[in-house]
Write a protein that holds these residues in place. Structure first.
Motif, PDB file in Angstrom:
ATOM      1  N   ASP A   1       0.834  -1.187   0.000  1.00  0.00           N
ATOM      2  CA  ASP A   1       0.000   0.000   0.000  1.00  0.00           C
ATOM      3  C   ASP A   1       0.876   1.246   0.000  1.00  0.00           C
ATOM      4  OD1 ASP A   1       0.843  -0.661   2.653  1.00  0.00           O
ATOM      5  OD2 ASP A   1      -0.593   0.796   3.437  1.00  0.00           O
ATOM      6  N   PHE A   2       0.418   2.285  -0.683  1.00  0.00           N
ATOM      7  CA  PHE A   2       1.156   3.545  -0.703  1.00  0.00           C
ATOM      8  C   PHE A   2       0.666   4.405   0.446  1.00  0.00           C
ATOM      9  CE2 PHE A   2       1.789   7.974  -1.777  1.00  0.00           C
ATOM     10  CZ  PHE A   2       3.137   7.976  -2.115  1.00  0.00           C
ATOM     11  N   ASN A   3       1.586   4.901   1.239  1.00  0.00           N
ATOM     12  CA  ASN A   3       1.259   5.786   2.348  1.00  0.00           C
ATOM     13  C   ASN A   3       2.112   7.037   2.181  1.00  0.00           C
ATOM     14  OD1 ASN A   3       1.022   7.141   4.790  1.00  0.00           O
ATOM     15  ND2 ASN A   3       0.892   5.266   5.976  1.00  0.00           N
ATOM     16  N   ALA A   4       1.479   8.151   1.845  1.00  0.00           N
ATOM     17  CA  ALA A   4       2.191   9.400   1.583  1.00  0.00           C
ATOM     18  C   ALA A   4       2.851   9.972   2.830  1.00  0.00           C
ATOM     19  CB  ALA A   4       1.224  10.418   0.991  1.00  0.00           C
ATOM     20  N   HIS A   5       2.551   9.427   3.988  1.00  0.00           N
ATOM     21  CA  HIS A   5       3.114   9.896   5.252  1.00  0.00           C
ATOM     22  C   HIS A   5       4.249   9.001   5.749  1.00  0.00           C
ATOM     23  CE1 HIS A   5      -0.160  12.758   5.767  1.00  0.00           C
ATOM     24  NE2 HIS A   5      -0.945  11.805   5.316  1.00  0.00           N
ATOM     25  N   ARG A   6       4.696   8.037   4.929  1.00  0.00           N
ATOM     26  CA  ARG A   6       5.694   7.062   5.374  1.00  0.00           C
ATOM     27  C   ARG A   6       6.971   7.161   4.545  1.00  0.00           C
ATOM     28  NH1 ARG A   6       3.196   1.535   5.313  1.00  0.00           N
ATOM     29  NH2 ARG A   6       3.253   1.835   3.075  1.00  0.00           N
ATOM     30  N   LEU A   7       8.091   7.119   5.237  1.00  0.00           N
ATOM     31  CA  LEU A   7       9.407   7.057   4.600  1.00  0.00           C
ATOM     32  C   LEU A   7       9.870   5.613   4.629  1.00  0.00           C
ATOM     33  CD1 LEU A   7      12.006   8.436   3.490  1.00  0.00           C
ATOM     34  CD2 LEU A   7      12.773   8.565   5.881  1.00  0.00           C
ATOM     35  N   ASN A   8      10.317   5.102   3.504  1.00  0.00           N
ATOM     36  CA  ASN A   8      10.869   3.750   3.413  1.00  0.00           C
ATOM     37  C   ASN A   8      12.376   3.864   3.221  1.00  0.00           C
ATOM     38  OD1 ASN A   8       8.420   2.112   3.397  1.00  0.00           O
ATOM     39  ND2 ASN A   8       8.000   3.112   1.449  1.00  0.00           N
ATOM     40  N   LEU A   9      13.116   3.215   4.100  1.00  0.00           N
ATOM     41  CA  LEU A   9      14.564   3.178   3.991  1.00  0.00           C
ATOM     42  C   LEU A   9      14.962   1.747   3.652  1.00  0.00           C
ATOM     43  CD1 LEU A   9      15.403   5.310   7.137  1.00  0.00           C
ATOM     44  CD2 LEU A   9      15.484   6.043   4.745  1.00  0.00           C
ATOM     45  N   GLU A  10      15.494   1.539   2.453  1.00  0.00           N
ATOM     46  CA  GLU A  10      15.904   0.212   2.005  1.00  0.00           C
ATOM     47  C   GLU A  10      17.359  -0.003   2.399  1.00  0.00           C
ATOM     48  OE1 GLU A  10      14.997  -0.448  -2.136  1.00  0.00           O
ATOM     49  OE2 GLU A  10      13.137   0.704  -1.946  1.00  0.00           O
ATOM     50  N   VAL A  11      17.625  -1.136   3.063  1.00  0.00           N
ATOM     51  CA  VAL A  11      18.981  -1.438   3.513  1.00  0.00           C
ATOM     52  C   VAL A  11      19.486  -2.725   2.858  1.00  0.00           C
ATOM     53  CG1 VAL A  11      18.647  -0.269   5.728  1.00  0.00           C
ATOM     54  CG2 VAL A  11      18.208  -2.722   5.561  1.00  0.00           C
ATOM     55  N   ASP A  12      20.813  -2.877   2.860  1.00  0.00           N
ATOM     56  CA  ASP A  12      21.404  -4.113   2.359  1.00  0.00           C
ATOM     57  C   ASP A  12      21.526  -5.112   3.509  1.00  0.00           C
ATOM     58  OD1 ASP A  12      23.606  -3.280   3.865  1.00  0.00           O
ATOM     59  OD2 ASP A  12      24.837  -2.788   2.117  1.00  0.00           O
ATOM     60  N   ALA A  13      22.145  -6.249   3.238  1.00  0.00           N
ATOM     61  CA  ALA A  13      22.267  -7.304   4.248  1.00  0.00           C
ATOM     62  C   ALA A  13      23.055  -6.856   5.477  1.00  0.00           C
ATOM     63  CB  ALA A  13      22.907  -8.544   3.634  1.00  0.00           C
ATOM     64  N   ALA A  14      23.933  -5.860   5.311  1.00  0.00           N
ATOM     65  CA  ALA A  14      24.731  -5.356   6.429  1.00  0.00           C
ATOM     66  C   ALA A  14      24.010  -4.255   7.204  1.00  0.00           C
ATOM     67  CB  ALA A  14      26.062  -4.836   5.910  1.00  0.00           C
ATOM     68  N   GLY A  15      22.812  -3.869   6.752  1.00  0.00           N
ATOM     69  CA  GLY A  15      22.054  -2.833   7.449  1.00  0.00           C
ATOM     70  C   GLY A  15      22.409  -1.423   7.027  1.00  0.00           C
ATOM     71  N   VAL A  16      23.074  -1.274   5.892  1.00  0.00           N
ATOM     72  CA  VAL A  16      23.449   0.041   5.370  1.00  0.00           C
ATOM     73  C   VAL A  16      22.341   0.527   4.441  1.00  0.00           C
ATOM     74  CG1 VAL A  16      25.157   1.309   3.982  1.00  0.00           C
ATOM     75  CG2 VAL A  16      25.900  -0.465   5.580  1.00  0.00           C
ATOM     76  N   ILE A  17      21.921   1.766   4.622  1.00  0.00           N
ATOM     77  CA  ILE A  17      20.831   2.340   3.824  1.00  0.00           C
ATOM     78  C   ILE A  17      21.287   2.537   2.381  1.00  0.00           C
ATOM     79  CG2 ILE A  17      19.299   4.338   3.559  1.00  0.00           C
ATOM     80  CD1 ILE A  17      19.509   4.672   6.657  1.00  0.00           C
ATOM     81  N   LYS A  18      20.535   1.954   1.454  1.00  0.00           N
ATOM     82  CA  LYS A  18      20.838   2.039   0.032  1.00  0.00           C
ATOM     83  C   LYS A  18      19.883   2.956  -0.723  1.00  0.00           C
ATOM     84  CE  LYS A  18      24.357  -0.563   0.210  1.00  0.00           C
ATOM     85  NZ  LYS A  18      25.673   0.054   0.105  1.00  0.00           N
ATOM     86  N   ALA A  19      18.685   3.184  -0.182  1.00  0.00           N
ATOM     87  CA  ALA A  19      17.708   4.035  -0.852  1.00  0.00           C
ATOM     88  C   ALA A  19      16.724   4.593   0.167  1.00  0.00           C
ATOM     89  CB  ALA A  19      16.951   3.253  -1.923  1.00  0.00           C
ATOM     90  N   ALA A  20      16.229   5.784  -0.123  1.00  0.00           N
ATOM     91  CA  ALA A  20      15.196   6.422   0.707  1.00  0.00           C
ATOM     92  C   ALA A  20      14.097   6.875  -0.240  1.00  0.00           C
ATOM     93  CB  ALA A  20      15.779   7.605   1.461  1.00  0.00           C
ATOM     94  N   ARG A  21      12.875   6.389   0.027  1.00  0.00           N
ATOM     95  CA  ARG A  21      11.739   6.745  -0.827  1.00  0.00           C
ATOM     96  C   ARG A  21      10.474   6.851   0.014  1.00  0.00           C
ATOM     97  NH1 ARG A  21       8.834   2.126  -1.485  1.00  0.00           N
ATOM     98  NH2 ARG A  21       9.976   0.165  -1.237  1.00  0.00           N
ATOM     99  N   CYS A  22       9.516   7.514  -0.523  1.00  0.00           N
ATOM    100  CA  CYS A  22       8.242   7.673   0.175  1.00  0.00           C
ATOM    101  C   CYS A  22       7.312   6.536  -0.218  1.00  0.00           C
ATOM    102  CB  CYS A  22       7.593   9.001  -0.177  1.00  0.00           C
ATOM    103  SG  CYS A  22       8.582  10.407   0.382  1.00  0.00           S
ATOM    104  N   GLY A  23       6.355   6.288   0.604  1.00  0.00           N
ATOM    105  CA  GLY A  23       5.352   5.285   0.291  1.00  0.00           C
ATOM    106  C   GLY A  23       5.132   4.378   1.413  1.00  0.00           C
TER     107      GLY A  23
END
Length: 105
Positions: A83-105
């Motif tokens: 589901d898309f939530n305009a009030h939510r930030l998604n932080l995608e991390v790799d296996a080591a827990g390092v943030i690779k991307a930041a996007r809304c939704g």
């Protein structure tokens, strides 16, 4: 009869509490009073976090800078809601827990 009424009322109250919005403006996890655009995610503010470990302070700082009400960390192969939530930030991390991307939704 009175006991059934009391138990029924208690059950209804608990159900309504479960439907309420979690968090408070002070914690940054729930809606704050104000205009309709408050709390909308702008991922540009969270781009500073890319390349950093997704610790609590970095995630919270990214959430605040993006203007979002909430943030979630998405790990590799983790099932997530689509589901898309305009009030939510998604932080995608790799296996080591390092943030690779930041996007809304």
């Amino acid at each position: 009869m009175a006991l059934k009424l009391i138990l029924g009322s208690a059950t209804l109250a608990m159900a309504l509490i479960g439907c309420s919005t979690p968090g408070t403006p002070a914690t940054g996890t729930g809606p704050a009073a104000g205009g309709a655009s408050e709390g909308l995610c702008n991922a540009q503010g969270a781009q500073f976090a890319i390349g950093k470990a997704a610790g609590a302070s970095v995630v919270e700082s990214a959430r605040q800078r993006s203007g979002s009400y909430m943030a979630r960390v998405l790990r590799p192969n983790q099932p997530v809601t689509m589901d898309f939530n305009a009030h939510r930030l998604n932080l995608e991390v790799d296996a080591a827990g390092v943030i690779k991307a930041a996007r809304c939704g």
